[in-house]
Design an enzyme around this catalytic site. Structure first.
Site, mmCIF file in Angstrom:
data_model
loop_
_atom_site.group_PDB
_atom_site.id
_atom_site.type_symbol
_atom_site.label_atom_id
_atom_site.label_comp_id
_atom_site.label_asym_id
_atom_site.label_seq_id
_atom_site.Cartn_x
_atom_site.Cartn_y
_atom_site.Cartn_z
ATOM 1 C CG ASP A 53 53.484 38.113 40.186
ATOM 2 O OD1 ASP A 53 54.681 38.122 40.528
ATOM 3 O OD2 ASP A 53 52.553 38.041 40.996
ATOM 4 C CG ASP A 94 48.818 38.976 37.145
ATOM 5 O OD1 ASP A 94 49.939 39.137 37.658
ATOM 6 O OD2 ASP A 94 47.883 38.440 37.733
#
Length: 361
Positions: A222, A201
């Site tokens: 991600d 992230d």
């Protein structure tokens, strides 16, 4: 209704049509609707976002330098604190070379702030918070609060600077180790020649219209995620993992949302096995155009987040991509190889209404 919503509509019509003539007429109507969507998205002023009223000429320049003799302040936070909480003019914060170990948040009322570094290899801001780390009130700060640099105000600009979250890569299966380098929770933000470095992230492209030009973005899982309406142009997207990872996790939750990520003339490199994206949102939307993809891309390309229903509603596409990882023959059936007409809304500044708010940046 967006493209994938119309695709779903076409399928429903196919199974409910009473006769072939009605079926063909319905398909024609749905296809015309889809083409109308393409045309509307190609217009400059398609967005539901507020009209841009940017300010380009600076009213003040603040210098940050490690040596107090050469600057107004020795830290970025002190420079920000010197700006009026309700800011109504363009303020440029010029940051000299050096590594600044700070956690920064720009409040929602402090618009029109520009950060200019000495180069993304020279001017670095870093911190090491993770989602499971306790905040001031003793509660875990969460992914949202883990950001090294957080932007809540519109019309933000960053140039020639690196943003890092230095938290170590998490062991496999461990939770709560999301570590955001930058969170953008405001409209009309631009990043030019910047670096974003982290693992899980890295870049929280949370909400609003955003533009990334010639940036380097590194992570593992991600590492570009959120529900922004964002154009990435000429960026290097670098995966750093020894196992499976994912480049994007776009969180569009409704066919009415005009959000999504578009990557144009980018380059995807790194290690491990990488999905182009995971369907964090039910109507997740991501497009790659004219992008080089190294062999690290998994043949299937995309992951449905463990929910097969999302395969009917996501919009995942490629257009004229190259490299060993760009082969579309092994892709999941619910990803698209776009035509020129289908790709057109995603490959220019009109995708983010940038012809107004990006002027002179």
């Amino acid at each position: 209704m967006d493209a994938m919503g119309l695709k779903f509509f076409i399928i429903i019509l196919f199974f409910t049509s009473a006769n072939s003539r009605t079926h063909l007429n319905s398909l024609k109507i749905a296809e015309e609707g889809y083409l109308d969507w393409i045309r509307r998205m190609s217009f400059r002023n398609h967005s539901h976002f507020e009209e841009a009223k940017n300010i380009f000429v600076p009213c003040k320049i603040i210098k940050v330098h490690k040596n107090p003799k050469y600057g107004d302040f020795t830290s970025m936070q002190k420079a920000i604190n010197s700006i009026p909480v309700v800011n109504l003019c363009r303020v440029v914060i010029s940051v000299s070379a050096g590594t600044y170990k700070e956690k920064i948040e720009i409040p929602a009322t402090m618009a029109y702030v520009t950060f200019e570094g000495a180069g993304s290899d020279k001017t670095i801001i870093q911190w090491d918070d993770t989602a499971d780390r306790k905040g001031p009130k003793g509660q875990p700060m969460g992914t949202y609060g883990s950001a090294t640099f957080a932007i809540n105000a519109p019309y933000f600009v960053a140039k020639n600077i690196a943003f890092k979250n230095k938290a170590p890569p998490p062991p496999a299966g461990v939770t709560g180790k999301q570590a955001v380098a930058v969170r953008i929770s405001a409209d009309m933000a631009a990043f030019i020649n910047c670096k974003f470095v982290g693992t899980q992230d890295t870049l929280y492209d949370h909400k609003g219209r955003h533009y990334f030009k010639n940036c380097y973005i590194q992570g593992s899982v991600d590492f570009i995620f959120g529900d922004g309406l964002s154009l990435y142009e000429g960026c290097r997207l670098h995966a750093k993992t020894n196992k499976y990872g994912a480049l994007t996790a776009q969180k569009r939750e409704s066919m009415l949302e005009e959000t999504g990520f578009s990557f144009v003339n980018c380059k995807v490199t790194g290690s491990g096995a990488l999905y182009l994206g995971r369907a964090w949102g039910t109507f997740s939307r991501v497009v790659f155009a004219y992008t080089f993809m190294d062999k690290i891309i998994t043949p299937k390309g995309w992951y449905n987040w463990g929910d097969k229903k999302r395969e009917m509603t996501v919009f995942y596409g490629q257009f004229k991509c190259s490299g060993p990882g760009a082969d579309h023959t092994g892709r999941v059936s619910w990803a698209r190889e776009l035509t020129q007409q289908e790709a057109q809304p995603f490959i220019s500044l009109s995708f983010i209404d940038g012809h107004k708010w990006l002027k002179n940046i």
